[in-house]
Enzyme design. Structure first.
Site, short mmCIF file in Angstrom:
data_model
loop_
_atom_site.label_atom_id
_atom_site.label_comp_id
_atom_site.label_asym_id
_atom_site.label_seq_id
_atom_site.Cartn_x
_atom_site.Cartn_y
_atom_site.Cartn_z
N ARG A 42 11.32 3.30 -17.41
CA ARG A 42 12.12 4.44 -16.95
C ARG A 42 11.84 4.79 -15.50
O ARG A 42 12.60 5.54 -14.88
CB ARG A 42 11.88 5.66 -17.86
CG ARG A 42 12.59 5.55 -19.20
CD ARG A 42 12.56 6.86 -19.98
NE ARG A 42 11.22 7.20 -20.44
CZ ARG A 42 10.71 6.78 -21.60
NH1 ARG A 42 11.42 5.99 -22.41
NH2 ARG A 42 9.50 7.14 -21.96
N HIS A 49 -6.77 -10.24 -9.83
CA HIS A 49 -5.85 -9.24 -9.29
C HIS A 49 -4.61 -9.05 -10.14
O HIS A 49 -4.05 -7.95 -10.20
CB HIS A 49 -5.43 -9.63 -7.85
CG HIS A 49 -6.42 -9.25 -6.81
ND1 HIS A 49 -7.57 -9.97 -6.59
CD2 HIS A 49 -6.45 -8.21 -5.93
CE1 HIS A 49 -8.26 -9.40 -5.62
NE2 HIS A 49 -7.61 -8.34 -5.20
N HIS A 58 0.85 -1.19 0.00
CA HIS A 58 0.00 0.00 0.00
C HIS A 58 0.89 1.24 0.00
O HIS A 58 0.85 2.08 0.90
CB HIS A 58 -0.96 -0.02 1.19
CG HIS A 58 -2.06 -1.02 1.03
ND1 HIS A 58 -3.23 -0.74 0.33
CD2 HIS A 58 -2.16 -2.31 1.43
CE1 HIS A 58 -4.00 -1.81 0.34
NE2 HIS A 58 -3.38 -2.78 0.99
N ASP A 102 -5.82 -15.25 -8.23
CA ASP A 102 -7.23 -15.50 -8.55
C ASP A 102 -7.55 -15.18 -10.00
O ASP A 102 -8.69 -15.32 -10.43
CB ASP A 102 -8.14 -14.73 -7.61
CG ASP A 102 -8.00 -13.22 -7.73
OD1 ASP A 102 -7.06 -12.75 -8.42
OD2 ASP A 102 -8.83 -12.49 -7.13
N HIS A 105 0.76 -8.36 -1.51
CA HIS A 105 0.03 -8.56 -2.78
C HIS A 105 0.71 -7.83 -3.94
O HIS A 105 0.26 -6.79 -4.40
CB HIS A 105 -1.46 -8.25 -2.69
CG HIS A 105 -1.88 -7.05 -1.91
ND1 HIS A 105 -1.36 -5.78 -2.12
CD2 HIS A 105 -2.82 -6.91 -0.94
CE1 HIS A 105 -1.95 -4.93 -1.32
NE2 HIS A 105 -2.83 -5.58 -0.59
N ASP A 134 -5.91 -13.33 0.21
CA ASP A 134 -6.49 -12.01 0.50
C ASP A 134 -8.01 -12.13 0.56
O ASP A 134 -8.75 -11.25 0.13
CB ASP A 134 -6.06 -10.98 -0.55
CG ASP A 134 -6.26 -9.53 -0.10
OD1 ASP A 134 -6.61 -9.30 1.09
OD2 ASP A 134 -6.10 -8.62 -0.93
#
Length: 384
Positions: free
Chosen positions: A231, A254, A199, A251, A220, A275
């Site tokens: 770049r 994702h 995150h 799955d 994840h 997840d």
């Protein structure tokens, strides 16, 4: 650890750390011995070593579980037991209960329940072993919440220690680019906690710096992190270039199969997680994910704005997805059982050999789950 006096035997093609054995595995709560003859190659249909025996694999270890069976970890109370029973019926024999970003008082409720569940596993409970907590937030970047609620805060050692007083935090997701977080990565790692990068809006250099300071993996992979560009390789590029471990959600929603293949080539010990949310094992409809309402439809779970919000994946389906992509059964098992065990430093799980816990899965020739044993206890699959 001590083995029970009652010994169970299952027969078939047993996947051991040294290869396949066609024979029998004998166990109580621990594996006693494995007898039979070694096979030089996988006994899959069409190979010279094909036979009609079942596949016997080590139990799955899922390090990222938010929910299942209609329950969410953040509910506290008996939710963790319901979730652990649902996932046991799909072959997960041990797991990390995973929290959402939330106010501290809500995290306290969830962690107290997880702590209680992780201290014991009653015989006959029918549930997976709770190994501890994956604290996914609140120490994330508020600009890369994904499906997390907007309660991100800067981390302090005092706060992490306070949360850890309620339950064993085995894994913690942190955005390393936030002020003070890089130093905390080093401190927590020195203290023996696994820190994952996730995150995050961090750059490639932020990722490299976090790894040098002890970060062990990535949460994840590809999702909720700065992506790869030739770049500006971003956090995904740092993972692909430098990581030994990273978790990924296979799955097929994702992450595109092509990206999964690239990650498999780049990251030696890429391992799979679900997840999973409360919607796992449930019909289409509305469910909770922390404070938020999510909708399950067409195999996915999304917020009202269409953002993917966890999954409905179970680990038996993760294994099948990997095999459908062309992975050998033995490699798929490494990435759903052995590598997550190694990542946690849990040597008595994730592999079938004498002295390890009898966390055992029996699959038929089409990889449909037939039997599950958690520490030698047979799980009722009637509601799977």
């Amino acid at each position: 650890m001590s083995s029970t006096s009652s010994i169970t035997q299952v027969r078939g093609n047993v996947l051991t750390p040294h290869g396949w054995i066609n024979g029998a595995i004998n166990f109580g709560d621990l594996i006693c011995n494995i007898d039979g003859h070694a096979l030089d190659h996988e006994p899959v249909d069409g190979s010279p070593y094909a036979n009609d025996g079942d596949y016997i694999l080590p139990g799955f270890i899922d390090l990222h579980v938010h929910g299942g069976g209609g329950k969410d970890i953040m509910e506290g109370g008996d939710a963790v037991d319901v979730i652990a029973r649902l996932h046991a019926r799909h072959g997960t024999t041990s797991l990390l209960a995973t929290t959402m970003t939330a106010p501290l008082e809500e995290l306290e409720v969830a962690l107290k329940a997880i702590g209680s569940a992780s201290r014991k596993r009653e015989p006959g409970s029918g549930r997976a072993r709770i190994l501890g907590v994956h604290l996914e937030g609140p120490y994330i970047n508020p600009g890369k919440l994904g499906a997390q609620p907007d309660f991100a805060v800067e981390a302090t050692l005092e706060q992490v220690d306070w949360l850890a007083s309620f339950a064993p935090i085995k894994l913690i997701t942190i955005a390393p680019e936030i002020d003070g977080h890089l130093e905390l990565v080093r401190t927590l790692t020195t203290a023996g906690m696994l820190v994952q990068i996730g995150h995050t809006l961090g750059t490639y250099d932020d990722g490299v710096a976090a790894l040098k300071n002890g970060a062990a993996g990535f949460t994840h992979l590809f999702n909720a992190m700065s992506g790869f560009h030739h770049r500006e390789p971003g956090m995904a590029g740092a993972a692909m270039a430098h990581a030994e471990y990273a978790e990924l959600i296979p799955d097929m929603l994702h992450v595109h199969p092509g990206a999964i293949r690239a990650a498999l080539r780049a990251i030696p010990r890429l391992y799979c997680v679900t997840d999973s949310t409360a919607a796992a094992g449930m019909p289409d409809g509305d469910y909770t994910l922390g404070r938020q309402v999510v909708h399950k439809c067409a195999g996915g779970v999304r917020l009202a704005d269409g953002t993917l919000a966890g999954s409905t994946l179970t680990m038996d389906q993760a294994l099948r997805n990997l095999i459908a992509m062309g992975l050998d059964v033995s490699e798929a098992s490494l990435r759903t059982s052995t590598y997550p065990a190694d990542y946690l430093g849990v040597k008595e799980r994730g592999r079938l050999k004498p002295g390890c816990f009898a966390d055992i899965l029996v699959f038929d020739r089409q990889f449909k789950l037939k039997e599950v044993y958690v520490e030698g206890e047979k799980i009722d699959l009637a509601h799977a």
